[in-house]
Design a protein around this motif. Structure first.
Motif, mmCIF file in Angstrom:
data_model
loop_
_atom_site.group_PDB
_atom_site.id
_atom_site.type_symbol
_atom_site.label_atom_id
_atom_site.label_comp_id
_atom_site.label_asym_id
_atom_site.label_seq_id
_atom_site.Cartn_x
_atom_site.Cartn_y
_atom_site.Cartn_z
ATOM 1 N N THR A 1 70.009 44.672 8.445
ATOM 2 C CA THR A 1 69.485 43.696 7.496
ATOM 3 C C THR A 1 68.315 42.951 8.125
ATOM 4 O OG1 THR A 1 70.115 41.970 5.918
ATOM 5 C CG2 THR A 1 71.078 41.812 8.134
ATOM 6 N N ASN A 2 67.849 41.919 7.455
ATOM 7 C CA ASN A 2 66.783 41.082 7.988
ATOM 8 C C ASN A 2 66.793 39.743 7.258
ATOM 9 O OD1 ASN A 2 64.782 41.248 5.647
ATOM 10 N ND2 ASN A 2 65.136 43.408 6.121
ATOM 11 N N SER B 1 64.508 46.885 11.402
ATOM 12 C CA SER B 1 65.083 46.566 10.092
ATOM 13 C C SER B 1 64.308 45.454 9.399
ATOM 14 C CB SER B 1 66.557 46.177 10.221
ATOM 15 O OG SER B 1 66.726 44.946 10.885
ATOM 16 N N ARG B 2 63.508 44.716 10.156
ATOM 17 C CA ARG B 2 62.735 43.626 9.556
ATOM 18 C C ARG B 2 61.336 44.051 9.146
ATOM 19 N NH1 ARG B 2 61.924 37.464 11.838
ATOM 20 N NH2 ARG B 2 61.386 36.597 9.799
ATOM 21 N N TYR C 1 70.575 43.540 13.056
ATOM 22 C CA TYR C 1 69.189 43.361 12.636
ATOM 23 C C TYR C 1 68.295 43.552 13.851
ATOM 24 C CZ TYR C 1 68.579 38.405 14.195
ATOM 25 O OH TYR C 1 68.450 37.240 14.910
ATOM 26 N N GLU D 1 64.561 38.108 5.567
ATOM 27 C CA GLU D 1 63.933 38.073 4.244
ATOM 28 C C GLU D 1 64.830 38.686 3.177
ATOM 29 O OE1 GLU D 1 61.342 37.147 7.317
ATOM 30 O OE2 GLU D 1 62.335 39.089 7.107
ATOM 31 N N GLU D 2 65.513 39.773 3.506
ATOM 32 C CA GLU D 2 66.454 40.396 2.579
ATOM 33 C C GLU D 2 67.588 39.425 2.235
ATOM 34 O OE1 GLU D 2 68.222 44.712 2.749
ATOM 35 O OE2 GLU D 2 69.300 43.454 4.208
ATOM 36 N N GLN E 1 62.883 39.316 -4.692
ATOM 37 C CA GLN E 1 61.914 39.936 -3.782
ATOM 38 C C GLN E 1 61.234 38.828 -3.001
ATOM 39 O OE1 GLN E 1 57.946 40.951 -5.140
ATOM 40 N NE2 GLN E 1 58.270 43.044 -4.414
#
Length: 137
Positions: free
Chosen positions: A44-45, A36-37, A32, A47-48, A81
């Motif tokens: 990834t991040n 990616s954020r 990450y 929030e995901e 989301q």
């Protein structure tokens, strides 16, 4: 029950990078970064991962709610989301598509509402949570 994850970061916030590893090994040094954020970079991040956690938690809670009432879903599909604005998570929006035979719309809506309010991740998040659902889609 306790679950753990480890985050490792090197460098500055914008130019550095890091990786995430989970106790289960599903994530193992998963990349990450700023890209990616906040952009569309590879990796990834947080929030995901929160979106996945909330969707998974809500969906499982709903499955238990249905079971308690004598129903079994053919399929529950939830898209999560997370909305990040001004450095704060302001919303978690869940969109559910469900196939459950024999249940009324009203009873299903009640079970969805209970899952929205009572899954552990919903209780953890200090934000606006919304769920829209479609039954027998």
């Amino acid at each position: 029950m306790k679950r753990t994850a480890t985050a490792v970061w090197s460098g500055t916030g914008k130019d550095g990078n890091g990786n995430l590893t989970t106790q289960s090994g599903v994530l193992k040094a998963t990349q990450y970064s700023f890209g990616s954020r906040f952009e569309e970079g590879i990796g990834t991040n947080p929030e995901e991962l929160i979106a996945a956690a909330h969707a998974g938690c809500f969906t499982m809670k709903l499955a238990f709610n249905l079971q308690t009432e004598g129903f079994a879903a053919t399929e529950l599909k939830t898209i999560g989301q997370i909305v990040l604005e001004d450095g704060r998570i302001t919303q978690s929006n869940l969109t559910l598509t469900a196939r459950v035979d024999g249940i009324s719309d009203a009873q299903f809506a009640d079970l969805v509402k209970d899952a929205e309010e009572n899954c552990p991740i919903s209780k953890l998040l200090n934000t606006t949570i919304s769920v829209t659902h479609t039954l027998n889609a």
